[in-house]
Design an enzyme around this catalytic site. Structure first.
Site, PDB file in Angstrom:
ATOM      1  N   ASP A   1       0.825  -1.210   0.000  1.00  0.00           N
ATOM      2  CA  ASP A   1       0.000   0.000   0.000  1.00  0.00           C
ATOM      3  C   ASP A   1       0.857   1.258   0.000  1.00  0.00           C
ATOM      4  O   ASP A   1       0.435   2.298  -0.527  1.00  0.00           O
ATOM      5  CB  ASP A   1      -1.012  -0.014   1.154  1.00  0.00           C
ATOM      6  CG  ASP A   1      -0.369  -0.255   2.514  1.00  0.00           C
ATOM      7  OD1 ASP A   1       0.663  -0.940   2.589  1.00  0.00           O
ATOM      8  OD2 ASP A   1      -0.913   0.234   3.501  1.00  0.00           O
TER       9      ASP A   1
ATOM     10  N   THR B   1      -9.349   3.746   6.983  1.00  0.00           N
ATOM     11  CA  THR B   1      -8.882   2.894   5.880  1.00  0.00           C
ATOM     12  C   THR B   1      -9.797   1.692   5.652  1.00  0.00           C
ATOM     13  O   THR B   1      -9.929   1.199   4.528  1.00  0.00           O
ATOM     14  CB  THR B   1      -7.437   2.406   6.133  1.00  0.00           C
ATOM     15  OG1 THR B   1      -7.417   1.500   7.259  1.00  0.00           O
ATOM     16  CG2 THR B   1      -6.505   3.568   6.414  1.00  0.00           C
TER      17      THR B   1
ATOM     18  N   MET C   1      -7.593   0.022   1.890  1.00  0.00           N
ATOM     19  CA  MET C   1      -6.595   0.942   1.324  1.00  0.00           C
ATOM     20  C   MET C   1      -6.029   1.780   2.473  1.00  0.00           C
ATOM     21  O   MET C   1      -6.611   2.756   2.914  1.00  0.00           O
ATOM     22  CB  MET C   1      -7.260   1.841   0.289  1.00  0.00           C
ATOM     23  CG  MET C   1      -7.378   1.208  -1.080  1.00  0.00           C
ATOM     24  SD  MET C   1      -5.788   0.867  -1.875  1.00  0.00           S
ATOM     25  CE  MET C   1      -5.524  -0.809  -1.379  1.00  0.00           C
ATOM     26  N   HIS C   2      -4.896   1.371   2.998  1.00  0.00           N
ATOM     27  CA  HIS C   2      -4.317   2.106   4.115  1.00  0.00           C
ATOM     28  C   HIS C   2      -3.531   3.346   3.628  1.00  0.00           C
ATOM     29  O   HIS C   2      -4.027   4.447   3.616  1.00  0.00           O
ATOM     30  CB  HIS C   2      -3.363   1.211   4.916  1.00  0.00           C
ATOM     31  CG  HIS C   2      -3.997   0.013   5.560  1.00  0.00           C
ATOM     32  ND1 HIS C   2      -5.081   0.076   6.405  1.00  0.00           N
ATOM     33  CD2 HIS C   2      -3.667  -1.297   5.487  1.00  0.00           C
ATOM     34  CE1 HIS C   2      -5.391  -1.131   6.832  1.00  0.00           C
ATOM     35  NE2 HIS C   2      -4.553  -1.995   6.303  1.00  0.00           N
ATOM     36  N   ASP C   3      -2.313   3.150   3.191  1.00  0.00           N
ATOM     37  CA  ASP C   3      -1.395   4.267   2.925  1.00  0.00           C
ATOM     38  C   ASP C   3      -1.846   5.231   1.829  1.00  0.00           C
ATOM     39  O   ASP C   3      -1.607   6.436   1.946  1.00  0.00           O
ATOM     40  CB  ASP C   3       0.008   3.737   2.591  1.00  0.00           C
ATOM     41  CG  ASP C   3       0.630   3.034   3.776  1.00  0.00           C
ATOM     42  OD1 ASP C   3       1.563   2.243   3.574  1.00  0.00           O
ATOM     43  OD2 ASP C   3       0.184   3.272   4.917  1.00  0.00           O
TER      44      ASP C   3
END
Ligand code: RIB
Ligand code: CA
Length: 325
Positions: free
Chosen positions: A22, A203, A250-252
């Site tokens: 990510d 997220t 979807m983290h980063d």
């Protein structure tokens, strides 16, 4: 008030990361967004050991045709204790994506010294920099301790990390980036910086799905878009009980999307504490939502996300990056 980023007045940013599937998406989005001027990529021990993170950062910049951006390795372990590593990125750190071995080399200047160099130059020009952290905040914490006089040149810190009104993803209470170095996180939260957190609360609202992944089809082999489609295709958690769907969070990418499209996010102001002593709750981030602690709020904590809006701009910018390369 932080000025909005624009293509005519691009925002200078440092991306501190532990690539990382990510992290890679967050970097590619930034490189496809004219509103951002990536001054350096700094790497930190996180998902995989520092050397692997650094090699992956070089690979991603070469994939995007941006080897002009320097990569500076940073801390190879947390401030206290032993390193822990990610679970969903594979030993190579990029899941099933295979990228060519990098031909470029990392810089010899340490990440913290590069951050200081850029902040010193910004301060001299009466400018400011945004620091994005996508992994454990060890590098930023060391900068805060070594160079407190340079913090005034930090416009804002925008970080992926923490879990507030949601369970942790590595322990019952704690999110990986915070758990990996809670002492660093506590130093950052206590530094009086203009801080925005993209925690799991946010997220987990931005989940991949077959429909959203289809938005990333059509990339030429070896292009950032093709690589993104492959990364997203392998990111599913298949754990609807925890995530509410079969996809992957979807983290980063929310960090760099936040800088370009803040209208897609809603946040709440609170004082954040980081637990550094408890065995059960080590690395937990605790928000004082109702000002009970008497402590001054120290973070904007994103709690609502327009997920389709995130995936739409993510696909648009990585597609444009692939066409401009
Ligand atoms: O908990 C998610 C975070 O941990 C992300 O930044 C991921 O890349 C890992 O670093
Ligand atoms: Ca990361």
């Amino acid at each position: 008030m932080t000025a909005a980023a624009s293509p005519t007045n691009p925002k200078p940013v440092i991306i501190d990361c532990d690539p990382g599937v990510d992290d890679t998406l967050a970097i590619l989005f930034a490189l496809g967004s004219p509103e951002l001027d990536v001054k350096a990529i700094t790497t930190v021990c996180g998902n995989v050991p520092l050397e692997v993170c650094t090699k992956n950062a070089l690979k991603v910049l070469e994939l995007a045709g941006r080897s002009d951006i320097p990569v500076h390795p940073g801390c190879d372990r947390p401030m206290i204790g032993e390193p822990i590593f990610g679970k969903f990125h594979g030993a190579g750190g990029l899941g099933k994506l295979v990228l060519p071995a990098p031909v470029t080399k990392p810089q010899t200047l340490h990440a913290v010294e590069k951050m200081a160099e850029l902040l010193r130059a910004a301060k001299a020009d009466q400018m400011t920099l945004t620091i994005c952290t996508l992994g454990p905040m060890t590098n930023l914490a060391v900068l805060i301790k070594l160079y407190p006089d340079l913090l005034s040149a930090i416009d804002r810190v925008v970080s992926m990390g923490g879990a507030y009104r949601i369970a942790g993803n590595r322990t019952l209470t704690s999110e990986f980036n915070m758990l990996a170095d809670p002492h660093a996180a506590s130093i950052v939260y206590s530094a009086g910086l203009n801080y925005v957190a993209l925690p799991l609360d946010a997220t987990h609202q931005a989940m991949t799905s077959p429909e959203r992944i289809a938005w990333f089809r059509g990339g030429e082999p070896g292009s950032p878009l093709a690589a993104t489609h492959e990364l997203l295709s392998g990111w599913a958690r298949n754990d609807p009980k925890r995530y509410g769907s079969d996809g992957g969070p979807m983290h980063d990418p929310l960090v760099t999307v936040y800088l370009v499209a803040p209208q897609l996010f809603q946040s709440e102001l609170a004082h954040v504490f980081v637990e550094c002593d408890s065995k059960l709750c080590y690395g937990q981030t605790v928000a004082d939502w109702y000002e009970q602690s008497g402590e001054v709020p120290n973070a904007q904590i994103v709690q609502k996300v327009d997920a389709d809006g995130v995936f739409s701009i993510l696909s648009e910018r990585i597609r444009s990056l692939s066409q401009s390369g």
